[in-house]
Design an enzyme around this catalytic site. Sequence first.
Site, mmCIF file in Angstrom:
data_model
loop_
_atom_site.group_PDB
_atom_site.id
_atom_site.type_symbol
_atom_site.label_atom_id
_atom_site.label_comp_id
_atom_site.label_asym_id
_atom_site.label_seq_id
_atom_site.Cartn_x
_atom_site.Cartn_y
_atom_site.Cartn_z
ATOM 1 N N ARG A 163 -6.945 4.952 -6.098
ATOM 2 C CA ARG A 163 -5.828 5.911 -6.033
ATOM 3 C C ARG A 163 -6.334 7.342 -5.937
ATOM 4 O O ARG A 163 -7.327 7.699 -6.576
ATOM 5 C CB ARG A 163 -4.947 5.783 -7.276
ATOM 6 C CG ARG A 163 -4.331 4.416 -7.422
ATOM 7 C CD ARG A 163 -3.506 4.319 -8.699
ATOM 8 N NE ARG A 163 -3.055 2.960 -8.910
ATOM 9 C CZ ARG A 163 -3.068 2.324 -10.085
ATOM 10 N NH1 ARG A 163 -3.484 2.947 -11.164
ATOM 11 N NH2 ARG A 163 -2.647 1.082 -10.180
ATOM 12 N N HIS B 144 2.358 -4.571 -12.803
ATOM 13 C CA HIS B 144 2.313 -4.087 -14.187
ATOM 14 C C HIS B 144 1.215 -4.821 -14.918
ATOM 15 O O HIS B 144 1.093 -6.031 -14.773
ATOM 16 C CB HIS B 144 3.603 -4.441 -14.941
ATOM 17 C CG HIS B 144 4.777 -3.637 -14.532
ATOM 18 N ND1 HIS B 144 6.036 -3.912 -14.980
ATOM 19 C CD2 HIS B 144 4.888 -2.579 -13.739
ATOM 20 C CE1 HIS B 144 6.873 -3.041 -14.457
ATOM 21 N NE2 HIS B 144 6.210 -2.223 -13.703
ATOM 22 N N VAL C 76 -1.900 7.129 -25.284
ATOM 23 C CA VAL C 76 -3.288 7.591 -25.410
ATOM 24 C C VAL C 76 -4.290 6.435 -25.274
ATOM 25 O O VAL C 76 -5.431 6.552 -25.708
ATOM 26 C CB VAL C 76 -3.526 8.334 -26.747
ATOM 27 C CG1 VAL C 76 -2.792 9.662 -26.777
ATOM 28 C CG2 VAL C 76 -3.126 7.465 -27.942
ATOM 29 N N LYS D 271 4.527 2.099 -16.385
ATOM 30 C CA LYS D 271 5.857 1.639 -16.820
ATOM 31 C C LYS D 271 5.759 0.379 -17.665
ATOM 32 O O LYS D 271 6.503 0.206 -18.616
ATOM 33 C CB LYS D 271 6.730 1.300 -15.598
ATOM 34 C CG LYS D 271 7.172 2.484 -14.791
ATOM 35 C CD LYS D 271 7.990 2.041 -13.591
ATOM 36 C CE LYS D 271 7.199 1.302 -12.542
ATOM 37 N NZ LYS D 271 6.205 2.112 -11.836
ATOM 38 N N LYS E 15 17.356 -8.466 5.554
ATOM 39 C CA LYS E 15 18.564 -8.326 4.737
ATOM 40 C C LYS E 15 19.537 -7.376 5.432
ATOM 41 O O LYS E 15 20.716 -7.691 5.608
ATOM 42 C CB LYS E 15 18.177 -7.789 3.356
ATOM 43 C CG LYS E 15 19.345 -7.460 2.427
ATOM 44 C CD LYS E 15 18.819 -7.000 1.062
ATOM 45 C CE LYS E 15 19.956 -6.591 0.130
ATOM 46 N NZ LYS E 15 19.470 -6.191 -1.208
ATOM 47 N N ASP F 295 2.598 3.602 -10.503
ATOM 48 C CA ASP F 295 1.406 3.441 -11.353
ATOM 49 C C ASP F 295 1.408 4.390 -12.547
ATOM 50 O O ASP F 295 0.365 4.817 -13.015
ATOM 51 C CB ASP F 295 0.119 3.656 -10.532
ATOM 52 C CG ASP F 295 0.155 2.921 -9.209
ATOM 53 O OD1 ASP F 295 0.442 1.716 -9.250
ATOM 54 O OD2 ASP F 295 -0.070 3.544 -8.152
#
EC number: 6.3.4.4
Length: 448
Positions: free
Chosen positions: A328, A62, A437, A37, A165, A34
């Site tokens: 969060r 995202h 910003v 990106k 996997k 978070d």
Amino acid sequence: ILLNRKSGSQVSSLRVPKEPQNKVTVVLGAQWGDEGKGKVVDLLAMDADIVCRCQGGNNAGHTVVVDSVEYDFHLLPSGVLNKKATSFIGNGVVIHLPGLFEEAEKNLQKGLQGWEERLKISDRAHIVFNFHQAVDGIQEQQRQQQEGKNLGTTKKGIGPAYSSKAARNGLRVCDLVGDITVFEDKFRLLAEHFQRMYQNLNINIENELEQLKGFAERLRPLVTDGVYFMHKALNGPSKKILVEGANAALLDIDFGTYPFVTSSNCTVGGVCTGLGVPPSHVGRVYGVVKAYTTRVGVGAFPTELNNETGDLLQSRGREFGVTTGRRRRCGWLDLILVRYAHMVNGFSAIALTKLDILDTLPEIKVGVAYKVNGKPLPSFPANMDVLTRVTVEYETLPGWCCSTEAVRSFEELPPQAQSYIRFIEDFLQVPVKWVGVGKSRESMIKLF
Ligand SMILES: *[C@@H]1O[C@H](CO)[C@@H](O)[C@H](O)[C@H]1NC(C)=O
Ligand SMILES: *[C@@H]1O[C@H](CO)[C@@H](O)[C@H](O)[C@H]1NC(C)=O
């Protein structure tokens, strides 16, 4: 050519070391995820020719804001917004097909166009089935009952799919678009395997198979040999290739705060294994660092702020998960942690995001050393019990107490904000290339 003795000149020309042609530019999260990106990727994706995902699944999220429209991406590379770029989902990614098409549908309604013509998917990528998601939920419940705490997974089936996997009974994209009767047999075996393991798991095998067959037809034109695709991209004419990391360094299965991690390789090595790209083709590696620290779910968090300052960061920073909506946890910037991420990834430069969230604080602390029982730790500890017990040494820097949201150059930033950035650079010995910003594309200030 090598065997032909007469063409000696060609043999020796092979022995002259060649500079690798195209290199990939990589964007990675440097904390617990978070970091924003998406914004950095979006910026670089604007003039990229290829944008790749190499690991993770639709557990990451995202948000990209373009012309005040908010797009949410979980599995699609956010470069899919660039009409001139090809998006590529590599072999290291695990794909939940209903999730992929649903995500595309949602973004289509917001204005995304023609994504299916611009998306390629590796035939070696593994598939996340609905029962993997159900199992994810059951496993979390069991952990909660047995240990009183869960891992805080997103229940998107990512962990169980990577388990399949590694257990060698997973199914890949090439299986689904190959002989469907062979696929059906393998699918039934895998489903039955999970049914035996979890008594209260209900798998509607026929239903899911029917759904998958429908997806197979839509998927087929997108599927490609990922290794060959990347090889051509790297060795052909000059191209800008971007790799967008999902999750982050401290969530890496090997280097993260295990067991509270994700199940893939979110550090730079995942670029090679998740795309089939030789290390010599890895170019610039950009680390994305939030100007403070956040973490979702449980687990040690040395610089956490359990007071009004933490609440302020949480509300000003709108710190809720894109995938789960979870609140969060927030704390001061932890540079011990970021330096550790840099040791693993070797960042060429850093993108420092959400600096504006600190705008109202009179003073700002930065974690610069860990101590246990009064003794300094040389680096970030592997053992979570140790991490829980560390005391953090802080550097206190003056705040700037004014809005930076409208600032568009480094020079315009208040001197205290400039010092904050320079302090981070000095500590990490890595240059800061961008400072964020605000939410929009324009609010990413480029320093060099
Ligand atoms: C991640 O890296 C490890 C090496 O530590 C490797 O064994 C594993 O296959 C990788 N996992 C994925 C999902 O790529
Ligand atoms: C919250 O705690 C931190 C301790 O690091 C302190 O620096 C900060 O001033 C506190 N905030 C408030 C509002 O008390």
